[in-house]
Scaffold this motif. Structure first.
Motif, PDB file in Angstrom:
ATOM      1  N   GLU A   1      32.728  -1.924  72.665  1.00  0.00           N
ATOM      2  CA  GLU A   1      32.593  -3.360  72.829  1.00  0.00           C
ATOM      3  C   GLU A   1      32.803  -3.735  74.282  1.00  0.00           C
ATOM      4  O   GLU A   1      33.738  -3.249  74.932  1.00  0.00           O
ATOM      5  CB  GLU A   1      33.637  -4.056  71.953  1.00  0.00           C
ATOM      6  CG  GLU A   1      33.767  -5.547  72.143  1.00  0.00           C
ATOM      7  CD  GLU A   1      34.871  -6.119  71.281  1.00  0.00           C
ATOM      8  OE1 GLU A   1      35.460  -5.357  70.493  1.00  0.00           O
ATOM      9  OE2 GLU A   1      35.140  -7.329  71.409  1.00  0.00           O
ATOM     10  N   GLN A   2      31.935  -4.598  74.793  1.00  0.00           N
ATOM     11  CA  GLN A   2      32.125  -5.131  76.138  1.00  0.00           C
ATOM     12  C   GLN A   2      32.818  -6.481  76.023  1.00  0.00           C
ATOM     13  O   GLN A   2      32.417  -7.332  75.238  1.00  0.00           O
ATOM     14  CB  GLN A   2      30.777  -5.284  76.843  1.00  0.00           C
ATOM     15  CG  GLN A   2      30.108  -3.955  77.168  1.00  0.00           C
ATOM     16  CD  GLN A   2      28.857  -4.108  78.005  1.00  0.00           C
ATOM     17  OE1 GLN A   2      28.686  -5.073  78.730  1.00  0.00           O
ATOM     18  NE2 GLN A   2      27.968  -3.127  77.920  1.00  0.00           N
ATOM     19  N   PHE A   3      33.848  -6.653  76.826  1.00  0.00           N
ATOM     20  CA  PHE A   3      34.589  -7.911  76.882  1.00  0.00           C
ATOM     21  C   PHE A   3      34.148  -8.635  78.154  1.00  0.00           C
ATOM     22  O   PHE A   3      34.282  -8.081  79.258  1.00  0.00           O
ATOM     23  CB  PHE A   3      36.099  -7.657  76.924  1.00  0.00           C
ATOM     24  CG  PHE A   3      36.644  -7.047  75.664  1.00  0.00           C
ATOM     25  CD1 PHE A   3      36.567  -5.673  75.442  1.00  0.00           C
ATOM     26  CD2 PHE A   3      37.235  -7.842  74.690  1.00  0.00           C
ATOM     27  CE1 PHE A   3      37.059  -5.104  74.280  1.00  0.00           C
ATOM     28  CE2 PHE A   3      37.741  -7.281  73.521  1.00  0.00           C
ATOM     29  CZ  PHE A   3      37.660  -5.914  73.320  1.00  0.00           C
ATOM     30  N   PHE A   4      33.655  -9.840  77.970  1.00  0.00           N
ATOM     31  CA  PHE A   4      33.129 -10.598  79.108  1.00  0.00           C
ATOM     32  C   PHE A   4      34.160 -11.583  79.637  1.00  0.00           C
ATOM     33  O   PHE A   4      34.932 -12.187  78.866  1.00  0.00           O
ATOM     34  CB  PHE A   4      31.882 -11.387  78.698  1.00  0.00           C
ATOM     35  CG  PHE A   4      30.655 -10.536  78.540  1.00  0.00           C
ATOM     36  CD1 PHE A   4      30.427  -9.826  77.376  1.00  0.00           C
ATOM     37  CD2 PHE A   4      29.720 -10.462  79.573  1.00  0.00           C
ATOM     38  CE1 PHE A   4      29.278  -9.043  77.236  1.00  0.00           C
ATOM     39  CE2 PHE A   4      28.572  -9.693  79.437  1.00  0.00           C
ATOM     40  CZ  PHE A   4      28.355  -8.970  78.258  1.00  0.00           C
ATOM     41  N   GLY A   5      34.132 -11.761  80.946  1.00  0.00           N
ATOM     42  CA  GLY A   5      34.909 -12.807  81.573  1.00  0.00           C
ATOM     43  C   GLY A   5      34.187 -14.134  81.473  1.00  0.00           C
ATOM     44  O   GLY A   5      33.053 -14.199  80.988  1.00  0.00           O
ATOM     45  N   PRO A   6      34.830 -15.227  81.946  1.00  0.00           N
ATOM     46  CA  PRO A   6      34.243 -16.566  81.818  1.00  0.00           C
ATOM     47  C   PRO A   6      33.049 -16.797  82.726  1.00  0.00           C
ATOM     48  O   PRO A   6      32.283 -17.732  82.514  1.00  0.00           O
ATOM     49  CB  PRO A   6      35.402 -17.489  82.192  1.00  0.00           C
ATOM     50  CG  PRO A   6      36.259 -16.655  83.072  1.00  0.00           C
ATOM     51  CD  PRO A   6      36.156 -15.262  82.566  1.00  0.00           C
ATOM     52  N   GLY A   7      32.873 -15.940  83.727  1.00  0.00           N
ATOM     53  CA  GLY A   7      31.720 -16.070  84.607  1.00  0.00           C
ATOM     54  C   GLY A   7      31.965 -16.962  85.807  1.00  0.00           C
ATOM     55  O   GLY A   7      32.881 -17.791  85.820  1.00  0.00           O
TER      56      GLY A   7
ATOM     57  N   ALA B   1      45.538  -9.589  77.807  1.00  0.00           N
ATOM     58  CA  ALA B   1      44.858 -10.529  78.671  1.00  0.00           C
ATOM     59  C   ALA B   1      43.387 -10.150  78.757  1.00  0.00           C
ATOM     60  O   ALA B   1      43.021  -8.977  78.694  1.00  0.00           O
ATOM     61  CB  ALA B   1      45.493 -10.486  80.063  1.00  0.00           C
ATOM     62  N   GLY B   2      42.545 -11.188  78.916  1.00  0.00           N
ATOM     63  CA  GLY B   2      41.123 -10.954  78.974  1.00  0.00           C
ATOM     64  C   GLY B   2      40.658 -10.614  80.377  1.00  0.00           C
ATOM     65  O   GLY B   2      41.465 -10.429  81.298  1.00  0.00           O
ATOM     66  N   VAL B   3      39.347 -10.568  80.555  1.00  0.00           N
ATOM     67  CA  VAL B   3      38.746 -10.324  81.862  1.00  0.00           C
ATOM     68  C   VAL B   3      38.852 -11.604  82.688  1.00  0.00           C
ATOM     69  O   VAL B   3      38.467 -12.677  82.221  1.00  0.00           O
ATOM     70  CB  VAL B   3      37.271  -9.915  81.722  1.00  0.00           C
ATOM     71  CG1 VAL B   3      36.624  -9.755  83.092  1.00  0.00           C
ATOM     72  CG2 VAL B   3      37.145  -8.630  80.893  1.00  0.00           C
ATOM     73  N   ALA B   4      39.386 -11.467  83.881  1.00  0.00           N
ATOM     74  CA  ALA B   4      39.553 -12.623  84.758  1.00  0.00           C
ATOM     75  C   ALA B   4      38.498 -12.608  85.859  1.00  0.00           C
ATOM     76  O   ALA B   4      38.162 -11.544  86.403  1.00  0.00           O
ATOM     77  CB  ALA B   4      40.952 -12.618  85.380  1.00  0.00           C
ATOM     78  N   GLN B   5      37.977 -13.794  86.155  1.00  0.00           N
ATOM     79  CA  GLN B   5      37.004 -13.927  87.240  1.00  0.00           C
ATOM     80  C   GLN B   5      37.350 -15.146  88.079  1.00  0.00           C
ATOM     81  O   GLN B   5      37.854 -16.143  87.570  1.00  0.00           O
ATOM     82  CB  GLN B   5      35.578 -14.109  86.697  1.00  0.00           C
ATOM     83  CG  GLN B   5      34.976 -12.873  86.067  1.00  0.00           C
ATOM     84  CD  GLN B   5      33.512 -13.086  85.716  1.00  0.00           C
ATOM     85  OE1 GLN B   5      33.160 -13.141  84.525  1.00  0.00           O
ATOM     86  NE2 GLN B   5      32.663 -13.202  86.728  1.00  0.00           N
ATOM     87  N   SER B   6      37.023 -15.033  89.354  1.00  0.00           N
ATOM     88  CA  SER B   6      37.153 -16.207  90.226  1.00  0.00           C
ATOM     89  C   SER B   6      36.159 -16.100  91.358  1.00  0.00           C
ATOM     90  O   SER B   6      35.737 -14.991  91.731  1.00  0.00           O
ATOM     91  CB  SER B   6      38.588 -16.308  90.786  1.00  0.00           C
ATOM     92  OG  SER B   6      38.847 -15.238  91.678  1.00  0.00           O
TER      93      SER B   6
END
Lengths: 114, 115
Positions: A102-108, A2-7
């Motif tokens: 590597e940096q994995f970014f969330g959707p922002g 799973a990726g980085v989650a943001q809310s």
């Protein structure tokens, strides 16, 4: 994995109000970053955590911004009170370690301050 | 200190090549390259380290001149999917000569590939 989650993904507030953003990094990633990206610019690092400790917050406006990473996993970034110039996308990223990874970014979270 | 990227924008036809440059006035430990499509998060492309080591996607090539504090990203035989904004992130040492991996990103280079 799973990726980085943001809310939340989007937030509109009036100036002088408060807002909080949440980030859940990739499991096992020790390093967590919060970036501010103003339209047309590159991401600007606000704060970098290594586990639950802060390793760099030199560009965090500490009079209004705060961040924490409890238990070295999830993180919250807060703005209180917000200003018009805080309108931006707030990106959370995580990596296995602080360097050469590597940096994995969330959707922002896109914040608009009116 | 923010690195300087050039050009600011480039327009290509499919199949053409492009070079994006990143220059810093500070000594660098590493240079990182990311691509960001409109409305999306940045995606990792490559890390270039002092001493010549590289980590990244096979189809991407880049160089790092440690003495000049410059890096270049080479995009060959461009495809429509290459369109986006490319950012270099530089890792500099702090005043004490150490680094915790903090990246300072450039202002970006907008790449547009047309059919």
């Amino acid at each position: 994995e799973a990726g980085v989650a943001q809310s939340p993904r989007y937030k509109i507030i009036e100036k002088r109000q408060s807002v909080a953003f949440w980030c859940n990094p990739i499991s096992g990633h020790a390093t967590l970053y919060w970036y501010q990206q103003i339209l047309g610019q590159g991401p600007k690092l606000l704060i970098q955590f290594q586990n639950n400790g802060v390793v760099d917050d030199s560009q965090l406006p500490k009079d209004r911004f705060s961040a924490e990473r409890l238990k070295g996993v999830d993180s919250t970034l807060k703005i209180q009170p917000a200003k018009l110039e805080d309108s931006a996308v707030y990106l959370c990223a995580s990596s296995r370690g602080p360097r050469y990874n590597e940096q994995f970014f969330g959707p922002g979270t896109r914040l608009t301050v009116l | 200190q923010q690195p300087v990227q050039s050009p600011q924008a480039v327009i290509l036809r499919e199949g053409e090549d492009a070079v994006i440059n990143c220059s810093s006035s500070k000594a660098l430990y590493s240079v990182h390259w990311y691509r960001q499509k409109h409305g999306e998060a940045p995606v990792f492309l490559m890390i270039l380290l002092k001493g010549g080591e590289q980590k990244g996607h096979e189809k991407i090539s880049a160089s790092f001149n440690e003495k000049k504090q410059q890096s270049s990203l080479y995009l060959t035989a461009s495809q429509l999917s290459y369109s986006g904004t490319y950012f270099c992130g530089t890792e500099q040492s702090d005043a004490g000569g150490t680094s915790y991996g903090k990246l300072t990103f450039g202002q970006g280079t907008i790449l547009t590939v047309h059919p």
